[in-house]
Design an enzyme around this catalytic site. Sequence first.
Site, mmCIF file in Angstrom:
data_model
loop_
_atom_site.group_PDB
_atom_site.id
_atom_site.type_symbol
_atom_site.label_atom_id
_atom_site.label_comp_id
_atom_site.label_asym_id
_atom_site.label_seq_id
_atom_site.Cartn_x
_atom_site.Cartn_y
_atom_site.Cartn_z
ATOM 1 N N TRP A 105 -17.253 -1.580 -0.161
ATOM 2 C CA TRP A 105 -16.584 -0.036 0.151
ATOM 3 C C TRP A 105 -17.179 0.891 -0.523
ATOM 4 C CZ3 TRP A 105 -13.589 0.377 4.149
ATOM 5 C CH2 TRP A 105 -12.687 -0.610 4.253
ATOM 6 N N ASP A 175 -12.913 6.673 -6.054
ATOM 7 C CA ASP A 175 -12.308 5.991 -4.945
ATOM 8 C C ASP A 175 -11.394 4.686 -5.693
ATOM 9 O OD1 ASP A 175 -11.269 4.394 -2.874
ATOM 10 O OD2 ASP A 175 -13.204 3.849 -1.942
ATOM 11 N N LYS A 199 -2.086 0.747 -0.234
ATOM 12 C CA LYS A 199 -1.841 -0.214 -0.903
ATOM 13 C C LYS A 199 -0.931 0.048 -2.055
ATOM 14 C CE LYS A 199 -6.738 -0.674 0.245
ATOM 15 N NZ LYS A 199 -6.756 -1.556 1.125
HETATM 16 N N1 PMP Z 1 -12.139 2.110 -0.315
HETATM 17 C C1 PMP Z 1 -11.374 1.069 -0.851
HETATM 18 C C2 PMP Z 1 -11.647 0.555 -2.084
HETATM 19 C C3 PMP Z 1 -10.610 0.243 0.189
HETATM 20 O O1 PMP Z 1 -10.152 -0.832 -0.325
HETATM 21 C C4 PMP Z 1 -10.329 0.739 1.624
HETATM 22 C C5 PMP Z 1 -9.578 -0.120 2.535
HETATM 23 N N2 PMP Z 1 -9.126 -1.197 2.496
HETATM 24 C C6 PMP Z 1 -10.969 1.833 1.874
HETATM 25 C C7 PMP Z 1 -11.823 2.756 0.999
HETATM 26 C C8 PMP Z 1 -10.792 2.323 3.353
HETATM 27 O O2 PMP Z 1 -9.801 2.949 3.464
HETATM 28 P P1 PMP Z 1 -9.107 3.676 5.021
HETATM 29 O O3 PMP Z 1 -8.765 2.374 5.643
HETATM 30 O O4 PMP Z 1 -7.780 4.264 4.556
HETATM 31 O O5 PMP Z 1 -10.137 4.567 5.308
#
Ligand code: PMP
Length: 363
Positions: A105, A175, A199
């Site tokens: 991510w 994030d 989450k």
């Molecule tokens: N950052 C992290 C740490 C994540 O775990 C996730 C999704 N699993 C995201 C960003 C992306 O999130 P989204 O699907 O809401 O765009």
Amino acid sequence: MPAADRVYNFSSGPAVLPVPVLEQVQRDLVALPGVGMSVMEISHRSSTFEAILGQAEADIRRLAGVPDGYRILFLQGGASLQFSMVPMNLLTDGATADYINTGSWAEKAVKEARRVGNVHVTGLPEGAPFDRIPTDAECEYTPGAAYVHMTSNNTIEGSQWHRLPVVGDAPLVSDASSDIFSGPIDISRYGLIYAGAQKNLGPSGVVLAIIREDLLARSNKSLHTMLNYAVQAENSSMYNTPPAFGVYVLGLVMQWLLELGGLPAIAAVNERKAGKLYTELDRTGYWRPTAQADSRSLMNVTFRLSSEDLEKAFVKESTAAGFDGLKGHRSVGGMRASIYNAFPESGVDALIDFMRDFERRNG
Ligand code: PMP
């Protein structure tokens, strides 16, 4: 379906929600008490919805001790859109943003930031596996950096920061999608924290952002309106129709956390749940936890077995036994038990029993 029929949901997200929250949503779904309409059917400009959004914000402030001088925003586009909005708003012309790369991510955040301006990637040595959090000595920051971006919990790799990086004067941007409000947080140490809700906060479709007010001055007027933090703040997250249902459920989750005793209380539960699971993973050498001990995530517990065939058998048998979502992310394989705030401790105990039985049969 009665709560008793629920399976143990280890999904990494969208993920398990607190049963009392689901039950309240169910009770109030057709008609909010005293309103006679559901939250999905009322104007976001109504006093009812304004009160729901205002209460959610007030509860976030109380829960996390958000100091004055920070704005709370409810945004859309997932955490992924923040990968773009963060640099578009905060990475000013000619400046450099530092990104601590700790996983998939974080890499995606880097990719979008590079479209906007100068990016310096630091942290783990190039090519090193994403199985730990870097030391301070491994991180090199740009003097005068626009900000430093970190990923507080690496959902796919199962690693988590248990301290904050020492970044000097640059605003820290985190994030926190997969560990926000899993324990006490000192908001004053950050310039911006953002998290997709799906989450620890509520349903997908809402993003929570907590931003230090002075940073809003960086948002250039030439930015697209919806992508401009300052506009979102000036309009109290209601420049356009907000994700009303998501904000409502998020608010109920905040109330659930407050009633539980707040972030210190949920931290104790999370430490206990993850502690039990890691203890089992370390017990005999049969299981292979993938993150290094000092970097292990309390939210996403990742582990492997000695062969992919065994892993396949584990995932298949665990699903049949009523444990959903234990398959690891397709990019890394193995298993992942996501045990967010709302995941019940009884599910961790049941998983451990299942693991012992599996080991007895396949050890
Ligand atoms: N950052 C992290 C740490 C994540 O775990 C996730 C999704 N699993 C995201 C960003 C992306 O999130 P989204 O699907 O809401 O765009």
